[in-house]
Design an enzyme around this catalytic site. Sequence first.
Site, PDB file in Angstrom:
ATOM      1  N   TYR A 177     118.586  74.883 106.169  1.00 46.56           N
ATOM      2  CA  TYR A 177     118.615  75.281 107.571  1.00 46.56           C
ATOM      3  C   TYR A 177     118.130  76.735 107.708  1.00 46.56           C
ATOM      4  CZ  TYR A 177     121.154  70.910 108.264  1.00 46.56           C
ATOM      5  OH  TYR A 177     121.512  69.592 108.295  1.00 46.56           O
ATOM      6  N   LYS A 434     128.375  52.288  88.419  1.00 47.78           N
ATOM      7  CA  LYS A 434     129.071  51.920  89.652  1.00 47.78           C
ATOM      8  C   LYS A 434     130.560  51.678  89.417  1.00 47.78           C
ATOM      9  CE  LYS A 434     126.999  49.653  92.890  1.00 47.78           C
ATOM     10  NZ  LYS A 434     126.460  48.521  93.670  1.00 47.78           N
TER      11      LYS A 434
END
Length: 670
Positions: A177, A434
């Site tokens: 940003y 996972k």
Amino acid sequence: MPDAPYPHLFQDLVLRNLRIPNRTVMAPMSTNLGSVDGFVTPEQIAFYRERAVGGTGMIIVEFCCVEGATGRSEHRQLTLESPAQVAGHQRLVEAITSAGAVACLQLQHGGRGAKRDLLADGMPIAPSDVATRSGRLMARAMDDAEAERLIEAFGRAAELGVQAGYQAVELHGAHGYLLTSFLSPYSNQRTDRWGGDEERRLNFPRRVIQRVRQSIGDRPLIFRLSADEFTPEGLSIDDMERIAPKLVAAGVDALHVSIGLGWTSFDKVVEPMSTPEGWRLPYSRRIRQAVSVPVITVGQIRWPETAERAIRDGDADMIALGRPLLADPEWANKARRGERDCIRPCTSCNYCVAISSAADGAIGCAENPRAGHELDSLPDAGSRRGQRAVVIGGGPGGMAAALMLQQAGFATELHEARSVLGGGLIASAAPPFKDKLTWYLDYLDRQLESSEVTVNLDSRADLADLTQGEAPAIVLLATGGQPIRMPIEGANSPAVHDAYELLMGDSPRLPVEIGERPVLVYGGGETGCETAELLSEQGHEVVLVSRSPAEQLARSAEMIYRGVLNRRLQENPRIHIQDNTSIERIDDDGRVLLRHQDGSSSEVQTSAVLIAQGRRPDESLLRSLLEANLPVTVIGDARRGGRIGDAVHDAYRAVHSLCSGTAPLRPLAC
């Protein structure tokens, strides 16, 4: 607290002159719960209040844009530009502080990360003419007057924040940003007083820090930074070790150490499930060693023992929790009480990212369907309290539905055809990287064990079971899906196996020797790609055949996970991808005839073929229940294929809907 389970985590901390009751911080996350014109909404207040009531020490309210016309980054992003917006923030601060937490406001300008369709002239601004967040279009370099105007905008927003009652302010100088884009040589190519060497690149952030300090007086000022942008020509940890003390010298009271640049290293900003817990801690430790002020660390801290160890060992002074507080707003209270196993775990599945990224999306969580819906009342059976509710199917949707029905007041029973609960959650947790999904399965198991739900395993509930004794007031069908049978010659060959059954553990390893012949996996979706990766981990050579182009592999997977999964597939020497290809015939000995998109064909001698061509609902039980006039509701994959979060949210909506007919009705006073 000598007997406390996590004594370092629940010590207080004085920041400048503000006492924070413990070391837990709610990380600022875009909720998209604000109004379209940037005002605070009741939904937003309820969202933050629940995390404050949950025991979090400091709440950093999501990024608030200081100039919406040039810097908005999300469709429902908060702005703080007008006195008219202060009242909503006052109510938000009151909700946070009355619950015992510290309220901190984060100020931001999107810069090159602003969304073009939200800007007054459709043109994002940046230090230099550089690409926007999309990477395709350009942002315009700011002129001197614009830089001065935005410095003042930060100061004015901070003044309004003080009027609203915020006890601390954070400047968002991370993830690409505006503030960080002035700091970084990747985006700042100026040669005037705002850019060039490192000292001049620091001028804009320094001026903002000084202006905001002028606005907030003796309140703490925090600066959020990216310790490493993981981007060529971007800032590295070595750079930030030099820069961090200069930010402190400019007037910062604490540093909030994040990672990554939002559009070149997003999988570092919001990590996928495969990322190890606590991997960022060495970065925050290095920044902490370079400065004399407290350091907040954030990212991939999921459990209180990891947070406790980080503070004890000097990696950080405070722990910011983002996604874990979506999953469980009571994270801090449960940790303080030593109820670690009662924490609903964040598995980093990034369902929250997927559902909030659309223009009409908002914050949510796969495992906690109330996230973003805190104003919903809890489902209550009302006049149906004590009536029989039957859930058929023990996957994540069925388990969640059973727990919610029992909590609502129904006499609930859960039937699962297998000998263990979990359903599709077992298959989802089976592939490499996972295993965090087993955290959620274990949590649901523990919740059921401590509940009054009657769990029946090895129970294929049918119409006869449901009509014995008292007729159920509610039947929830959560039986998952059935494999789609492909019209392939030889599909019933003994060489052919179902990929989903392998992931479910019905046959945890293929009944073939690891040797010269490869295993062929047919299907380029998420299941096929994960099956290929699992087989390669077991030592097999794998041919992954997809009817679609390689760039569309796992195309329905969550975007961050999909990116890292595809990179692993491409780099795996045991996996050989055949895209734009279909199977024409499978012989009993495993020989497979392939047909390619260009019309040519080839043969592969395999040791086994695994079919991963999707699943669809089996409506046979549903039809029989409807014919018997039983009140049935279908959720999860039994209704339509989806993700774990889709099934859990289906369960939540279904239970709410089933309870709505008995909810008390009251007329509105006006």
